[in-house]
Design a protein around this motif. Structure first.
Motif, PDB file in Angstrom:
ATOM      1  N   GLN A  75       0.816  -1.207   0.000  1.00  0.00           N
ATOM      2  CA  GLN A  75       0.000   0.000   0.000  1.00  0.00           C
ATOM      3  C   GLN A  75       0.851   1.259   0.000  1.00  0.00           C
ATOM      4  OE1 GLN A  75      -3.627  -0.552   2.390  1.00  0.00           O
ATOM      5  NE2 GLN A  75      -3.619  -1.293   0.310  1.00  0.00           N
TER       6      GLN A  75
ATOM      7  N   GLU B 199      17.645  -2.485  -3.673  1.00  0.00           N
ATOM      8  CA  GLU B 199      17.555  -1.836  -4.974  1.00  0.00           C
ATOM      9  C   GLU B 199      16.580  -0.663  -4.931  1.00  0.00           C
ATOM     10  OE1 GLU B 199      16.535  -5.104  -7.405  1.00  0.00           O
ATOM     11  OE2 GLU B 199      18.594  -5.830  -7.542  1.00  0.00           O
TER      12      GLU B 199
ATOM     13  N   MET C 171      17.591   3.283  -5.671  1.00  0.00           N
ATOM     14  CA  MET C 171      16.952   4.138  -6.675  1.00  0.00           C
ATOM     15  C   MET C 171      16.466   5.443  -6.064  1.00  0.00           C
ATOM     16  SD  MET C 171      14.921   1.981  -9.469  1.00  0.00           S
ATOM     17  CE  MET C 171      13.835   1.081  -8.377  1.00  0.00           C
TER      18      MET C 171
ATOM     19  N   TYR D 107      29.391  -2.651  -7.236  1.00  0.00           N
ATOM     20  CA  TYR D 107      28.730  -1.793  -6.259  1.00  0.00           C
ATOM     21  C   TYR D 107      29.646  -1.376  -5.128  1.00  0.00           C
ATOM     22  CZ  TYR D 107      24.370  -1.762  -8.703  1.00  0.00           C
ATOM     23  OH  TYR D 107      23.410  -1.525  -9.656  1.00  0.00           O
TER      24      TYR D 107
ATOM     25  N   SER E 123      -2.086   5.474  -1.789  1.00  0.00           N
ATOM     26  CA  SER E 123      -1.353   4.367  -2.375  1.00  0.00           C
ATOM     27  C   SER E 123      -1.018   4.641  -3.836  1.00  0.00           C
ATOM     28  CB  SER E 123      -2.200   3.104  -2.233  1.00  0.00           C
ATOM     29  OG  SER E 123      -1.524   2.018  -2.756  1.00  0.00           O
TER      30      SER E 123
ATOM     31  N   GLN F 144       1.740   7.122  -4.441  1.00  0.00           N
ATOM     32  CA  GLN F 144       3.072   6.572  -4.196  1.00  0.00           C
ATOM     33  C   GLN F 144       3.525   5.654  -5.323  1.00  0.00           C
ATOM     34  OE1 GLN F 144       3.822   5.035  -0.331  1.00  0.00           O
ATOM     35  NE2 GLN F 144       3.244   6.933   0.673  1.00  0.00           N
TER      36      GLN F 144
ATOM     37  N   ARG G 172       6.886   5.904  -7.530  1.00  0.00           N
ATOM     38  CA  ARG G 172       7.847   4.813  -7.700  1.00  0.00           C
ATOM     39  C   ARG G 172       8.143   4.576  -9.178  1.00  0.00           C
ATOM     40  NH1 ARG G 172       7.064  -1.326  -7.153  1.00  0.00           N
ATOM     41  NH2 ARG G 172       9.215  -2.072  -7.052  1.00  0.00           N
TER      42      ARG G 172
ATOM     43  N   ILE H 225      10.460   7.257 -10.327  1.00  0.00           N
ATOM     44  CA  ILE H 225      11.824   7.016  -9.839  1.00  0.00           C
ATOM     45  C   ILE H 225      12.481   5.910 -10.651  1.00  0.00           C
ATOM     46  CG2 ILE H 225      13.159   6.241  -7.862  1.00  0.00           C
ATOM     47  CD1 ILE H 225      12.176   8.446  -6.636  1.00  0.00           C
ATOM     48  N   LEU H 226      11.693   4.896 -11.009  1.00  0.00           N
ATOM     49  CA  LEU H 226      12.256   3.811 -11.808  1.00  0.00           C
ATOM     50  C   LEU H 226      12.756   4.344 -13.144  1.00  0.00           C
ATOM     51  CD1 LEU H 226      12.770   0.773 -12.103  1.00  0.00           C
ATOM     52  CD2 LEU H 226      10.545   0.584 -13.178  1.00  0.00           C
TER      53      LEU H 226
ATOM     54  N   ASN I 108      15.910   6.868 -12.110  1.00  0.00           N
ATOM     55  CA  ASN I 108      17.093   6.304 -11.453  1.00  0.00           C
ATOM     56  C   ASN I 108      17.264   4.821 -11.682  1.00  0.00           C
ATOM     57  OD1 ASN I 108      17.660   8.771 -10.474  1.00  0.00           O
ATOM     58  ND2 ASN I 108      16.771   8.436  -8.449  1.00  0.00           N
TER      59      ASN I 108
ATOM     60  N   TYR J 143      20.717   3.020 -11.880  1.00  0.00           N
ATOM     61  CA  TYR J 143      21.619   2.685 -10.779  1.00  0.00           C
ATOM     62  C   TYR J 143      21.474   1.253 -10.311  1.00  0.00           C
ATOM     63  CZ  TYR J 143      22.496   7.684 -10.491  1.00  0.00           C
ATOM     64  OH  TYR J 143      22.850   8.971 -10.790  1.00  0.00           O
ATOM     65  N   ILE J 144      20.471   0.546 -10.784  1.00  0.00           N
ATOM     66  CA  ILE J 144      20.320  -0.861 -10.391  1.00  0.00           C
ATOM     67  C   ILE J 144      20.666  -1.731 -11.589  1.00  0.00           C
ATOM     68  CG2 ILE J 144      18.610  -0.393  -8.619  1.00  0.00           C
ATOM     69  CD1 ILE J 144      16.452  -1.278 -10.490  1.00  0.00           C
ATOM     70  N   PRO J 145      20.984  -3.006 -11.356  1.00  0.00           N
ATOM     71  CA  PRO J 145      21.364  -3.875 -12.467  1.00  0.00           C
ATOM     72  C   PRO J 145      20.243  -3.990 -13.498  1.00  0.00           C
ATOM     73  CG  PRO J 145      21.843  -4.912 -10.368  1.00  0.00           C
ATOM     74  CD  PRO J 145      21.079  -3.677 -10.064  1.00  0.00           C
TER      75      PRO J 145
ATOM     76  N   SER K  45      17.233  -6.286 -12.776  1.00  0.00           N
ATOM     77  CA  SER K  45      16.285  -5.760 -11.794  1.00  0.00           C
ATOM     78  C   SER K  45      15.387  -4.717 -12.419  1.00  0.00           C
ATOM     79  CB  SER K  45      17.031  -5.149 -10.608  1.00  0.00           C
ATOM     80  OG  SER K  45      18.072  -5.978 -10.214  1.00  0.00           O
TER      81      SER K  45
ATOM     82  N   ARG L 275      11.192  -4.875 -12.910  1.00  0.00           N
ATOM     83  CA  ARG L 275      10.233  -3.900 -12.447  1.00  0.00           C
ATOM     84  C   ARG L 275       9.429  -3.311 -13.602  1.00  0.00           C
ATOM     85  NH1 ARG L 275      14.309  -4.026  -8.781  1.00  0.00           N
ATOM     86  NH2 ARG L 275      13.795  -3.498  -6.631  1.00  0.00           N
TER      87      ARG L 275
ATOM     88  N   TRP M 295      23.035   1.443 -17.856  1.00  0.00           N
ATOM     89  CA  TRP M 295      23.626   1.196 -16.550  1.00  0.00           C
ATOM     90  C   TRP M 295      24.698   2.220 -16.208  1.00  0.00           C
ATOM     91  CZ3 TRP M 295      26.829  -3.514 -14.595  1.00  0.00           C
ATOM     92  CH2 TRP M 295      26.580  -3.687 -13.227  1.00  0.00           C
TER      93      TRP M 295
ATOM     94  N   LEU N  44      26.753   2.043 -13.871  1.00  0.00           N
ATOM     95  CA  LEU N  44      27.961   1.448 -13.297  1.00  0.00           C
ATOM     96  C   LEU N  44      28.817   0.736 -14.327  1.00  0.00           C
ATOM     97  CD1 LEU N  44      26.225   1.988 -10.747  1.00  0.00           C
ATOM     98  CD2 LEU N  44      27.180  -0.060  -9.799  1.00  0.00           C
ATOM     99  N   GLU N  45      28.566   1.007 -15.623  1.00  0.00           N
ATOM    100  CA  GLU N  45      29.271   0.273 -16.660  1.00  0.00           C
ATOM    101  C   GLU N  45      30.777   0.370 -16.519  1.00  0.00           C
ATOM    102  OE1 GLU N  45      27.088  -1.466 -18.958  1.00  0.00           O
ATOM    103  OE2 GLU N  45      29.038  -2.461 -18.830  1.00  0.00           O
TER     104      GLU N  45
END
Lengths: 281, 260
Positions: free
Chosen positions: A150, A179, A183, A214, B49, B52, B56, B59-60, B63, B66-68, B71, B75, B231, B233-234
């Motif tokens: 939620q 993760e 972000m 990392y 909800s 938010q 999210r 943000i995905l 940013n 910054y994650i592999p 991942s 998402r 990525w 972090l390449e």
């Protein structure tokens, strides 16, 4: 005479400002807060004005940390008298019950808050803390997952969930939580470092490569993160020692490990120099 | 060339200034009354909800680098998947907040009217009745004759220049003109700001929140479809090792224990 009075005023303003700073920085130095706060409340209550209510809240939570139920009770009574029917005060009452390990009563308290206001996140999170305190990790994890479904933006909750998963050795899911945090906080070197450590623990070539990357990122964000530096060294040497890797990858990782060793030596030299300076003083 | 009229200076003292004061004070009172009558806007769990979730997703997009890669794709799939992606398939009930169906909207509208329109009409009428029969001031630009009946209420002079206005018009001029004074004294979001409220009433019908959610989901879905993973972090090791670590101040006494 006047001198004594001036000194008292200075002491009073210092104490009040210290409490404010601790409040704003979210410090949890509960013993200090109790010391300063108790004196402030007992001696200088009249001078505080409306600040006194938020100080009561701050001191009460610190008192619960130090098992000072007498002080916590006093603060709670004052707050109840000033703000009857307030949900924020109800939450504090629930926290006191938690501190006394009366988990059933505390849970009922939070349920009553949620009945009035289903969007109250504080009460839901306290209920999950109760499960954690009772050692019911699986239930806590389940409730926290439902909460996060939620309130997907609650970073504190994501961090808490990652810790719970790490304790249960469920590293894949802990990585997912971290993760999310990386972000939303791309410049926080600690999240990168924790993520790298989880990947390192998971093991396997792919995860080791990620872990090395990392650790490097954490180091890039904060050159002084020693843990990340050691992590970089270990992940690079681990990959280099792996029989499956090809020659180029091995060569690159040996180079990374050598660089890391170099930097570690530099750090030791700096600390050695510092020690000499300190000993001479 | 119309002859210049010379007004009695008493008019300035007893009409112009009092009207300014009256308008200003009424505005301030309106501000405080609106604060007292303010009802809490309670958001539903679903609205919180959803907002938010949208954050999210944004943000995905911003940013995700910054994650592999795996991942990120996981998402993106969760949000945008054809069969059961969240953004694709979640439809919220669209109930436009018309006054009939939503009782709280009705009371809000009523309160808005009472605090704003009613005083304006009452005081405008009172000023018109009290300060009638003479011209109050002259607007600095020429007006056509068609404005005469509107601005010169109660003054039956055919040859009078339309630029000379009665006290009622001075009152309305004040109501709109003192807006910036209110922002200065009461802060930005004040309840005395008449024109802002009227603007809101006009555009309020167009900005219905529930319809927004579905449109917002669709917009996010499109934006996320277009996002690729680059990525960050390449080449991080090479970037890191291009120079020595900056170990300055690492072992100083003041440093908090944040290294380990």
């Amino acid at each position: 005479g006047f001198d004594n009075w001036n000194v008292l005023i200075i002491v009073f303003t210092e104490m009040r400002d210290k409490l404010r700073k601790w409040r704003e920085d979210n410090h949890r130095n509960s013993e200090q807060i109790v010391d300063v706060g108790e004196e402030l409340i007992n001696e200088h209550a009249s001078k505080l004005g409306d600040d006194i209510w938020i100080i009561y809240e701050q001191v009460m939570i610190a008192a619960l940390d130090c098992s000072r139920d007498d002080l916590a009770w006093t603060c709670l009574q004052e707050l109840k008298r000033q703000f009857p029917g307030s949900q924020r005060v109800k939450r504090l009452a629930g926290m006191r019950l938690e501190a006394l390990e009366k988990y059933e009563d505390a849970s009922k308290q939070y349920d009553s808050i949620l009945q009035d206001d289903p969007t109250n996140t504080a009460a839901r999170k306290r209920k999950i803390s109760i499960l954690k305190a009772q050692g019911k990790s699986a239930e806590a994890i389940r409730e926290l997952n439902e909460y996060l479904e939620q309130f997907v933006g609650d970073q504190e909750a994501w961090h808490e969930l990652s810790e719970l998963y790490i304790n249960e050795h469920d590293y894949g899911k802990a990585a997912f939580c971290l993760e999310e945090l990386m972000m939303t906080n791309p410049h926080n070197h600690l999240y990168c470092e924790q993520y790298a450590e989880v990947k390192y623990t998971q093991g396997g070539l792919e995860n080791l490569e990620l872990s090395r990357k990392y650790f490097a990122q954490a180091l890039k964000l904060n050159n002084r993160n020693m843990r990340a530096l050691f992590g970089l060294y270990m992940s690079a040497s681990h990959i280099a020692a792996c029989p499956k890797v090809n020659a180029t990858v091995k060569k690159a990782n040996v180079r990374y490990a050598a660089w890391a060793t170099n930097q570690i030596n530099r750090a030791y030299q700096v600390s050695h120099a510092m020690c000499c300076v300190l000993l001479k003083q | 060339m119309a002859p210049e009229l010379l007004l009695d200076s008493n008019i300035r003292l007893w009409v112009v200034l009092p009207i300014v004061f009256i308008t200003f004070l009424v505005g301030v009172i309106r501000h405080y009354v609106s604060i007292l009558l303010q009802s809490d806007k309670k958001l539903t769990l679903e609205q919180v909800s959803d907002s938010q979730v949208l954050i999210r997703s944004r943000i995905l997009r911003e940013n995700g680098k910054y994650i592999p890669k795996q991942s990120f794709l996981m998402r993106k799939f969760y949000f945008n998947n054809q069969e059961d992606g969240f953004l694709k398939n979640t439809k919220r009930k669209v109930v436009p907040p018309s006054p009939m169906t939503d009782p709280s909207m009705l009371t809000d509208m009523m309160k808005g009217n009472v605090t704003n329109v009613l005083p304006m009409i009452l005081i405008g009428g009172w000023i018109n009745w009290t300060f009638s029969g003479f011209v109050t001031t002259k607007v600095p630009f020429p007006l056509t004759l068609r404005f005469k009946p509107m601005l010169q209420q109660g003054i039956e002079l055919l040859s009078l220049d339309a630029s000379w206005v009665s006290s009622a018009s001075w009152y309305f001029l004040n109501v709109f003109g003192l807006r910036s004074m209110y922002s200065l004294i009461l802060g930005q979001d004040n309840g005395a700001d008449q024109s802002r409220i009227m603007q809101e009433q006009m555009s309020g019908a167009a900005m219905a929140m529930p319809a927004d959610t579905n449109k917002a989901f669709k917009a996010e879905w499109e934006a996320l479809e277009l996002t690729d993973h680059q990525w960050a972090l390449e080449g991080v090791e090479e970037e890191l090792m291009s120079r020595e670590l900056d170990l300055d101040g690492m072992f100083s006494k003041e440093l908090p224990t944040g290294i380990f």
